[in-house]
Design an enzyme around this catalytic site. Structure first.
Site, PDB file in Angstrom:
ATOM      1  CD  GLU A   1      34.660  47.621  36.377  1.00 22.40           C
ATOM      2  OE1 GLU A   1      34.155  48.300  37.280  1.00 22.40           O
ATOM      3  OE2 GLU A   1      34.784  48.489  35.304  1.00 22.40           O
ATOM      4  CG  LEU A   2      39.299  45.237  41.245  1.00 26.48           C
ATOM      5  CD1 LEU A   2      40.577  45.488  41.556  1.00 26.48           C
ATOM      6  CD2 LEU A   2      38.907  43.735  40.833  1.00 26.48           C
TER       7      LEU A   2
ATOM      8  CB  SER B   1      37.926  39.753  45.727  1.00 29.27           C
ATOM      9  OG  SER B   1      38.912  39.095  45.349  1.00 29.27           O
TER      10      SER B   1
ATOM     11  CG  ASN C   1      28.048  39.807  42.268  1.00 32.44           C
ATOM     12  OD1 ASN C   1      28.631  39.368  41.474  1.00 32.44           O
ATOM     13  ND2 ASN C   1      28.064  41.157  42.716  1.00 32.44           N
TER      14      ASN C   1
ATOM     15  CE  LYS D   1      37.243  30.992  37.005  1.00 30.76           C
ATOM     16  NZ  LYS D   1      36.302  30.685  37.853  1.00 30.76           N
ATOM     17  N   PRO D   2      32.765  31.987  33.601  1.00 28.62           N
ATOM     18  CG  PRO D   2      30.976  30.860  33.315  1.00 28.62           C
ATOM     19  CD  PRO D   2      32.311  30.859  32.743  1.00 28.62           C
ATOM     20  CG  ASP D   3      31.781  31.696  40.789  1.00 27.26           C
ATOM     21  OD1 ASP D   3      32.514  31.968  41.308  1.00 27.26           O
ATOM     22  OD2 ASP D   3      30.960  30.847  41.306  1.00 27.26           O
TER      23      ASP D   3
HETATM   24  P1  NAP Z   1      36.841  36.510  43.720  1.00 25.59           P
HETATM   25  O1  NAP Z   1      37.170  35.576  45.002  1.00 25.59           O
HETATM   26  O2  NAP Z   1      37.983  37.565  43.162  1.00 25.59           O
HETATM   27  O3  NAP Z   1      36.235  35.606  42.575  1.00 25.59           O
HETATM   28  C1  NAP Z   1      35.596  36.151  41.538  1.00 25.59           C
HETATM   29  C2  NAP Z   1      35.650  35.286  40.336  1.00 25.59           C
HETATM   30  O4  NAP Z   1      37.033  35.136  39.819  1.00 25.59           O
HETATM   31  C3  NAP Z   1      35.395  33.510  40.602  1.00 25.59           C
HETATM   32  O5  NAP Z   1      34.610  33.175  39.818  1.00 25.59           O
HETATM   33  C4  NAP Z   1      36.930  32.999  40.916  1.00 25.59           C
HETATM   34  O6  NAP Z   1      36.926  31.776  40.323  1.00 25.59           O
HETATM   35  C5  NAP Z   1      37.539  33.981  39.631  1.00 25.59           C
HETATM   36  N1  NAP Z   1      38.986  34.155  39.774  1.00 25.59           N
HETATM   37  C6  NAP Z   1      39.692  34.637  41.004  1.00 25.59           C
HETATM   38  N2  NAP Z   1      40.789  34.689  40.672  1.00 25.59           N
HETATM   39  C7  NAP Z   1      41.192  34.177  39.345  1.00 25.59           C
HETATM   40  C8  NAP Z   1      42.426  33.877  38.536  1.00 25.59           C
HETATM   41  N3  NAP Z   1      43.609  34.254  38.906  1.00 25.59           N
HETATM   42  N4  NAP Z   1      42.067  33.312  37.335  1.00 25.59           N
HETATM   43  C9  NAP Z   1      40.797  33.043  36.996  1.00 25.59           C
HETATM   44  N5  NAP Z   1      39.818  33.216  37.725  1.00 25.59           N
HETATM   45  C10 NAP Z   1      39.855  33.782  38.975  1.00 25.59           C
HETATM   46  O7  NAP Z   1      35.495  37.338  44.340  1.00 25.59           O
HETATM   47  P2  NAP Z   1      34.412  36.947  44.834  1.00 25.59           P
HETATM   48  O8  NAP Z   1      34.567  37.064  46.363  1.00 25.59           O
HETATM   49  O9  NAP Z   1      33.861  35.397  44.597  1.00 25.59           O
HETATM   50  O10 NAP Z   1      33.306  37.866  44.316  1.00 25.59           O
HETATM   51  C11 NAP Z   1      32.816  38.946  45.000  1.00 25.59           C
HETATM   52  C12 NAP Z   1      33.665  40.211  44.893  1.00 25.59           C
HETATM   53  O11 NAP Z   1      33.502  40.617  43.573  1.00 25.59           O
HETATM   54  C13 NAP Z   1      33.420  41.472  45.661  1.00 25.59           C
HETATM   55  O12 NAP Z   1      34.624  41.959  46.288  1.00 25.59           O
HETATM   56  C14 NAP Z   1      32.718  42.326  44.827  1.00 25.59           C
HETATM   57  O13 NAP Z   1      32.738  43.784  45.243  1.00 25.59           O
HETATM   58  C15 NAP Z   1      33.137  42.258  43.537  1.00 25.59           C
HETATM   59  N6  NAP Z   1      32.660  42.610  42.537  1.00 25.59           N
HETATM   60  C16 NAP Z   1      32.823  43.622  41.968  1.00 25.59           C
HETATM   61  C17 NAP Z   1      31.954  44.156  40.805  1.00 25.59           C
HETATM   62  C18 NAP Z   1      32.200  45.524  40.172  1.00 25.59           C
HETATM   63  O14 NAP Z   1      31.684  45.710  39.175  1.00 25.59           O
HETATM   64  N7  NAP Z   1      33.226  46.139  40.710  1.00 25.59           N
HETATM   65  C19 NAP Z   1      31.014  43.609  40.376  1.00 25.59           C
HETATM   66  C20 NAP Z   1      30.488  42.224  41.079  1.00 25.59           C
HETATM   67  C21 NAP Z   1      31.423  41.868  42.142  1.00 25.59           C
HETATM   68  P3  NAP Z   1      37.306  30.490  41.560  1.00 25.59           P
HETATM   69  O15 NAP Z   1      36.441  30.921  42.711  1.00 25.59           O
HETATM   70  O16 NAP Z   1      36.803  29.491  40.884  1.00 25.59           O
HETATM   71  O17 NAP Z   1      38.827  30.752  41.685  1.00 25.59           O
END
Ligand code: NAP
Length: 528
Positions: A265-266, A244, A169, A192-194
Site C-alpha cells: 500500500e504505497l 512510500s 501517519n 514493525k510499527p514506525d
Molecule cells: P517509508 O519511508 O517507505 O517508510 C514507511 C515505514 O516502513 C517506516 O516505518 C520505515 O521504517 C519502514 N520501512 C521502509 N523500508 C523498509 C524495509 N526495507 N524494511 C523494513 N521496514 C522498512 O514511508 P514514509 O515516508 O515514512 O511514509 C509515508 C508514505 O507512506 C507516503 O508515501 C504515503 O503515501 C504512504 N502510505 C500509503 C498508505 C496506503 O494505504 N497506500 C497508507 C499510509 C501511508 P524506517 O524508517 O525505520 O526504515
C-alpha cells in the site's frame, strides 16, 4: 493568512500519558533485556515522549521463532473463538478510546478528530473481520471437472507468520488494521510499527492481549528498516507493507527473490474533480475535508483539484475562504481543525515543494508557510494555483497540507489530467448528477473513487477492496481480498466412478470421441 491559531498552551502532554504508562507500553517491544534505547519527541512541542528498546536482527529472529511455535495452536483455534477475542478487542478499543486518542495525538501531532477516525476504522475492521472470517474461510464447493463425478472443494490455510510493516501517519489504523485480518485467518504476526508512533501500535497490542490473544501470536519489534528489514523479510511467509513507493519497490524485489506474496500500500497523488453541476458550497467543504486530514499526511488525501471552467472562480473563492478559516494548532481536545506535521523531514519536504513551486511561478491562494510560532512542525493549509509540470509537486507526492488547483474546460480534459501520474490510489468526483459523476469515477485510474465525498465513503466501505493501481501498490486490503491474501488456497478434487483415462475396453480414439460429444452436450445444456 487568517488561520485561527489556538496557540501552544494547550499542547502540553495530557495527564493520561504518565511516564509509568508509556514505560509499560515500551516493555511490550520484543527486544533483549540490554537493548539499546531510542527516544522520540512529540510533534506538537518537540518535547521528549517515548523511550523504546531497539530490537536487533537476533531479536527479530527470536520473535519469528516464537510466533511460528504459537501459530499452529492459533490456526487450530476455532474461528468462533478467534471471533470472540476480536469482538472483545473491538469493545476495549471503544471503551478506552481516550487513551488511544491521547497517544495518537502525542505521537503524530494530528487533531483529536483525525485520531477518532482511526478508532472508528479499527472498530469497523475488527467487527467486520470477526463476523466475516468464518464465511470467508469455510470450505467452498466448486464446479468439478466432470459434473457429478468430480467433487471439488476450495480450502484456505493460513500462510503462517505474516510480517506487517506500518508507517507513522495513521498509527492505529495502519498497525492494527492490517494485523486483524491476518490474525483472523489463523496467522501469527510479527510487526514493525514506525518508531515515531510505536506507542500507539503497542497500545493496540496490549488491548489484543487483554482480549486474550496468546502473547506470541502477535509481536512487535522496533528498529530501523536498514537494521532489521532483512530479518523481517527472512522470517516472513507473507509481507504486508505500507509506506512510500520507493520502499515498496525494494520490499517487492526481496519478496520476489524469496517467492513470497506481498501486499503493498504505497503513495499517491490523488485527484478531485469538481464537475460543472456540483454544489459549490458542498464541494468546497468536501475539498477541505479531502486535502487536510492529518495535515495532508494521509495516503488517500487529495493533492490535485480540477474544477470546471464554469464554476472555477466561484469554487476557488468558497474554498479559499474555508481554508483561511481552518483553525490550526495543537490541542488535546476538539477545538482545532488541523494539527502539526509529524516529523522534521515532512516539514522539509512540504516547505521545499511549496518553495520550489513558488520560485517557478505558482501563486499562493492560501497558506504557504511554516508556523514555528505554534510549534516546531506546523505548516499552514496551502492552496496553489498556476502549477506547471516544471514544479516538483506537479506530479510528485508531497504528503502534506498542500493542494494545487487547476481549471478544466471539458470532462475529457479533466479525466486526462487526473490520470496523468503513475500513481492510482484514490480520487474524488463532485456533481449533482450522480449518475454522471459515477460514470466519470469509473474512468479514473484509482483503486478507490468517492462520489460527493473525499475518501471516507470508499475507505469505510470495508466490505469492498481498497488499494492502489500503478505506483500506488499491489494487492488490496479490506473485503474478502483483505483476508484471503493471508491464506494459501488449496483445491481438493475427488474423482468418483469414472476418471479421465479411457474405461477398460474403450480405445483412446473412441474415448476422445465420447469426451468431445460430452463437451458439446455440456455447451448445449448451458453448463458453465
Ligand atoms: P517509508 O519511508 O517507505 O517508510 C514507511 C515505514 O516502513 C517506516 O516505518 C520505515 O521504517 C519502514 N520501512 C521502509 N523500508 C523498509 C524495509 N526495507 N524494511 C523494513 N521496514 C522498512 O514511508 P514514509 O515516508 O515514512 O511514509 C509515508 C508514505 O507512506 C507516503 O508515501 C504515503 O503515501 C504512504 N502510505 C500509503 C498508505 C496506503 O494505504 N497506500 C497508507 C499510509 C501511508 P524506517 O524508517 O525505520 O526504515
Amino acid at each position: 493568512m487568517t488561520t485561527t491559531d489556538t496557540g501552544r498552551v494547550k499542547a502540553a502532554l495530557p495527564t493520561s500519558l504518565t511516564p509509568a504508562r508509556l514505560g509499560r507500553l515500551a516493555t511490550l517491544v520484543a527486544a533483549g533485556a540490554r537493548a539499546q534505547r531510542v527516544a522520540t519527541t512529540s510533534p506538537f512541542t518537540g518535547a521528549p515522549l517515548a523511550d523504546l528498546p531497539v530490537s536487533t536482527p537476533d531479536d527479530v529472529e527470536d520473535a519469528f521463532a516464537r510466533a511460528r511455535a504459537a501459530q499452529a495452536a492459533w490456526a487450530a483455534t476455532p474461528v468462533a473463538d478467534r471471533k470472540r477475542i476480536m469482538l472483545r478487542f473491538h469493545d476495549l478499543v471503544l471503551q478506552r478510546q481516550e487513551e488511544a486518542l491521547d497517544l495518537m495525538q502525542a505521537e503524530s501531532g494530528k487533531t483529536r478528530r483525525d485520531a477518532f477516525l482511526e478508532v472508528s476504522d479499527i472498530a469497523i475492521t475488527a467487527r467486520y473481520y470477526a463476523r466475516s472470517a468464518r464465511r470467508l474461510l469455510s470450505p467452498k464447493r466448486r464446479k468439478g471437472a466432470i459434473p457429478v463425478l468430480t467433487h471439488t472443494t476450495e480450502l484456505h490455510h493460513p500462510k503462517g507468520v505474516v510480517t506487517v510493516i506500518s508507517p507513522w501517519n495513521y498509527p492505529l489504523s495502519m498497525a492494527a488494521g492490517d494485523a486483524i485480518p491476518a490474525l483472523m485467518a489463523g496467522n501469527a504476526v510479527v510487526q514493525k510499527p514506525d518508531t515515531q508512533t510505536a506507542l500507539t501500535a503497542l497500545w493496540a497490542l496490549a488491548l489484543m492481549r487483554e482480549a486474550d490473544l496468546p502473547a506470541d501470536v502477535w509481536q512487535m519489534v522496533v528498529g530501523r528498516g536498514s537494521s532489521i528489514g532483512d530479518a523481517l523479510m527472512a522470517g516472513a511467509d507473507y509481507m504486508m507493507f505500507t509506506g512510500s513507493t520507493a520502499s515498496g519497490r525494494r520490499i517487492a524485489r526481496n519478496a520476489g527473490e524469496r517467492l513470497i506474496g506481498a501486499s503493498l500500500e504505497l503513495g499517491g497523488k490523488n485527484a478531485m474533480i469538481v464537475l460543472a453541476d456540483a454544489d459549490i458550497e458542498k464541494a468546497a467543504v468536501g475539498a477541505v475535508a479531502a486535502c487536510f486530514p492529518s495535515a495532508g499526511q494521509l495516503c488517500v488525501s487529495i493533492e490535485r483539484l480540477y474544477v470546471a471552467d464554469e464554476i472555477h472562480d466561484a469554487f476557488v473563492t468558497a474554498f479559499v475562504e474555508r481554508v483561511r478559516a481552518v483553525r490550526l494548532g495543537g490541542a488535546y481536545d476538539f477545538s482545532v481543525d488541523m494539527g502539526s506535521l509529524t516529523t522534521p523531514s515532512q516539514l522539509e519536504t512540504v516547505s521545499s515543494h511549496v518553495d520550489d513551486a513558488v520560485s517557478k511561478g505558482a501563486t499562493v491562494l492560501a497558506g504557504g508557510k511554516a508556523r514555528p510560532d505554534l510549534g516546531p512542525l506546523f505548516y499552514e493549509p496551502t492552496i496553489l494555483a498556476h502549477v506547471t509540470p516544471q514544479m516538483t509537486l506537479f506530479d510528485r507526492e508531497t504528503f502534506g497540507p498542500v493542494v494545487s488547483i487547476y481549471r478544466y474546460r471539458s470532462v475529457e480534459e479533466a479525466v486526462e489530467m487526473a490520470n496523468a501520474t503513475p500513481y492510482g490510489l484514490n480520487a474524488s468526483v463532485w456533481g449533482r448528477n450522480t449518475a454522471r459523476a459515477r460514470k466519470v469515477a469509473g474512468r479514473l485510474h484509482a483503486g478507490t473513487v468517492n462520489v460527493n465525498e473525499a475518501f471516507a465513503a470508499a475507505w469505510g466501505s470495508i466490505d469492498a477492496p481498497m488499494g492502489g493501481m500503478g505506483d500506488s501498490g499491489l494487492g488490496r486490503r479490506h473485503g474478502a481480498d483483505g483476508l484471503l491474501k493471508y491464506t494459501e488456497a488449496q483445491t481438493v478434487a475427488h474423482q468418483r466412478l469414472q476418471g479421465f483415462t479411457a474405461p477398460r475396453g474403450v480405445g483412446h480414439e473412441q474415448w476422445t470421441q465420447i469426451l468431445t460429444r460430452a463437451f458439446k452436450t455440456l455447451r448445449t445444456l448451458g453448463v458453465r
